[in-house]
Design a protein around this motif. Structure first.
Motif, PDB file in Angstrom:
ATOM      1  N   UNK A 278       6.516  11.218   1.835  1.00 34.08           N
ATOM      2  CA  UNK A 278       7.749  10.564   1.388  1.00 34.08           C
ATOM      3  C   UNK A 278       7.996   9.225   2.071  1.00 34.08           C
ATOM      4  N   UNK A 279       6.984   8.679   2.686  1.00 35.64           N
ATOM      5  CA  UNK A 279       7.118   7.395   3.373  1.00 35.64           C
ATOM      6  C   UNK A 279       7.138   6.255   2.349  1.00 35.64           C
ATOM      7  N   UNK A 280       7.917   5.199   2.618  1.00 30.25           N
ATOM      8  CA  UNK A 280       7.937   4.054   1.691  1.00 30.25           C
ATOM      9  C   UNK A 280       6.611   3.284   1.768  1.00 30.25           C
ATOM     10  N   UNK A 281       6.290   2.511   0.735  1.00 28.96           N
ATOM     11  CA  UNK A 281       5.064   1.700   0.773  1.00 28.96           C
ATOM     12  C   UNK A 281       5.084   0.741   1.968  1.00 28.96           C
ATOM     13  N   UNK A 282       3.908   0.444   2.482  1.00 26.46           N
ATOM     14  CA  UNK A 282       3.756  -0.454   3.622  1.00 26.46           C
ATOM     15  C   UNK A 282       3.109  -1.760   3.169  1.00 26.46           C
ATOM     16  N   UNK A 283       3.472  -2.860   3.802  1.00 29.20           N
ATOM     17  CA  UNK A 283       2.818  -4.142   3.552  1.00 29.20           C
ATOM     18  C   UNK A 283       1.694  -4.304   4.558  1.00 29.20           C
TER      19      UNK A 283
ATOM     20  N   UNK B 182       0.851  -1.183   0.000  1.00 33.01           N
ATOM     21  CA  UNK B 182       0.000   0.000   0.000  1.00 33.01           C
ATOM     22  C   UNK B 182       0.892   1.240   0.000  1.00 33.01           C
ATOM     23  N   UNK B 183       0.632   2.130  -0.959  1.00 34.79           N
ATOM     24  CA  UNK B 183       1.379   3.374  -1.032  1.00 34.79           C
ATOM     25  C   UNK B 183       1.085   4.240   0.192  1.00 34.79           C
ATOM     26  N   UNK B 184       2.122   4.834   0.742  1.00 33.45           N
ATOM     27  CA  UNK B 184       1.976   5.736   1.882  1.00 33.45           C
ATOM     28  C   UNK B 184       1.892   7.173   1.381  1.00 33.45           C
TER      29      UNK B 184
END
Length: 120
Positions: A69-74, A64-66
């Motif tokens: 500037x946060x990286x995507x999360x599972x 899931x895109x955050x």
């Protein structure tokens, strides 16, 4: 009549098996999903994506895109998610083998009817 899905692997309503996924979601390979509709929220250059619903009641990972500037999360859930057309293989309810299953020497009908191959 023009077939707007010509050249794609899947169509709405198809059952398909996931044959490729993001590195964080590789456990999804082999999972059976139902293709719901085209997913149009990604840039066109990323290719055609489908909104798919996993058939398993077991939760599975989705990237899931955050925001910001946060990286995507599972996230682990069983909700519909987007999946690229090229990473899905439609399951055909036919006894006729297709070209790739003949090359592999595995009949497609046994692939999806055998519970060993389907995570449902």
């Amino acid at each position: 009549m023009v077939d707007i899905y010509r050249g794609l692997r899947c169509r709405p309503g198809d059952l398909a098996v996931i044959i490729q996924d993001e590195p964080e979601c590789q456990i999804n390979i082999g999972q059976v999903v139902r293709v719901i509709e085209e997913y149009t929220h990604f840039r066109e250059e990323l290719g055609v994506h489908w909104l798919v619903q996993p058939l398993s009641r077991v939760t599975s990972p989705v990237l899931v895109e955050s925001t910001g500037n946060m990286p995507p999360q599972v996230v682990w859930d069983n909700q519909p998610r987007a999946h690229i057309d090229g990473w899905l293989r439609p399951l055909q309810d036919t006894d006729a083998a297709d070209e790739m299953t003949e090359i592999a020497g595995v009949p497609l009908t046994s692939e999806w009817r055998d519970s060993v191959h389907c995570r449902i």
